[in-house]
Design an enzyme around this catalytic site. Structure first.
Site, short mmCIF file in Angstrom:
data_model
loop_
_atom_site.label_atom_id
_atom_site.label_comp_id
_atom_site.label_asym_id
_atom_site.label_seq_id
_atom_site.Cartn_x
_atom_site.Cartn_y
_atom_site.Cartn_z
CB ILE A 1 -0.92 0.02 1.23
CG1 ILE A 1 -1.83 -1.22 1.23
CG2 ILE A 1 -1.78 1.28 1.22
CD1 ILE A 1 -2.75 -1.31 2.42
N PRO A 2 1.05 1.90 -1.14
CG PRO A 2 0.87 2.71 -3.33
CD PRO A 2 0.25 1.72 -2.36
CB CYS A 3 1.49 5.43 2.73
SG CYS A 3 2.65 4.40 3.63
CG HIS A 4 6.32 4.62 -0.96
ND1 HIS A 4 5.72 3.41 -0.71
CD2 HIS A 4 6.62 4.63 -2.28
CE1 HIS A 4 5.67 2.71 -1.83
NE2 HIS A 4 6.20 3.42 -2.79
NE ARG A 5 4.23 3.80 -5.59
CZ ARG A 5 3.73 2.66 -6.03
NH1 ARG A 5 2.46 2.61 -6.41
NH2 ARG A 5 4.48 1.58 -6.11
#
Length: 281
Positions: free
Chosen positions: A246-250
């Protein structure tokens, strides 16, 4: 004992931290290599093996100007066309392989008393991780920076009444293919998540941000159907139970600044740069 991959990532992270802290002086290869106690030749080679690009190219991907360009050129299609496009395969949207199933109210309330959870530890390009799964999908993934014992304690705090087995299963192995970038080997990844309806909606919306793409908190809130609720959406992002998948880094600031990250700002920089470098190879 740390693996070579873990040692390499620590040096990469130290180099990124050094360059970003001293960006006004624009430190060169020699100075950065000296800071991480390596020769310029070996540092450049290690960095290229890890990221696929030179340190200078990598830092370009982390600049505010680059981030703004990504936001500007992908903003219109970032969410609206990602799923409909049907893109898949190597170098494409691994997000299309991921589907989310929320836990039942009973599973949610009783701390996972009916759940059998398998867990294991694995090396990633960004450090050791703990990954856990139920028979329905991945339920937890986190960076184990403080050791395996504390990482496992973090998992059991989420599901205090579940039954645990330290086993590497096919669900975990399949999910870990995302780190190899060989997504042709990737079967459908499913996530089995404990969260409120609001949180799961935010996490589902995050899954639509393509690898190498970026979005802002305001844009994410709008696309999730909660326009004007950027702060609440930000809290849901911070509670993301599955690192990287789940790409919360994006999600970055509207100014183009990278911002903070649950698992460390330097790691967020490393992941964004790594994804950008692989998209541009």
């Amino acid at each position: 004992m740390e693996t070579q991959q873990e040692l390499d990532y620590k040096r990469i992270a130290e180099a990124i931290s050094f360059i970003r802290e001293n960006f006004k002086e624009q430190p060169g290869l020699d100075e950065t290599a000296e800071h991480v106690h390596m020769s310029p030749f070996h540092f450049q080679r290690m960095f290229r093996e890890w990221a696929g690009v030179t340190p200078k190219q990598f830092l370009q991907y982390l600049s505010v100007e680059h981030a703004k360009a990504i936001l500007k050129t992908t903003g219109a299609s970032l969410f609206d066309t990602a799923i409909e496009s049907g893109l898949s395969g190597t170098g494409r949207l691994h997000d299309l392989f991921i589907k989310v199933e929320g836990m039942t109210p009973g599973e949610y309330k009783n701390g996972g008393a009916s759940l059998q959870i398998n867990y294991s530890f694995a090396d990633s390009p960004f450090g050791k991780i703990i990954v856990a799964s139920t028979n329905k999908g991945i339920c937890h993934m986190a960076f184990a920076d403080e050791g395996e014992e504390k990482a496992f304690a973090g998992l059991t705090a989420i599901f205090p009444n579940a039954h645990y087995s330290r086993i590497v299963d096919m669900i975990q192995q399949n999910a870990l293919f995302v780190f190899t970038q060989d997504w042709s080997k990737l079967d459908e990844i499913k996530l089995h998540l404990k969260g409120t309806d609001f949180q799961i909606k935010v996490w589902e919306t995050l899954l639509q941000v393509p690898s190498g793409g970026l979005t802002t908190y305001a844009n994410l809130a709008k696309k999730a159907g909660y326009e004007g609720a950027s702060r609440a959406v930000g809290t849901a992002i911070g509670n993301n139970p599955v690192a990287f998948l789940i790409p919360c880094h994006r999600v970055i600031k509207s100014t183009g600044e990278i911002g903070q990250y649950h698992w460390g700002a330097i790691r967020k920089n490393a992941i964004i740069g790594w994804e950008a470098s692989h998209q541009n190879r």
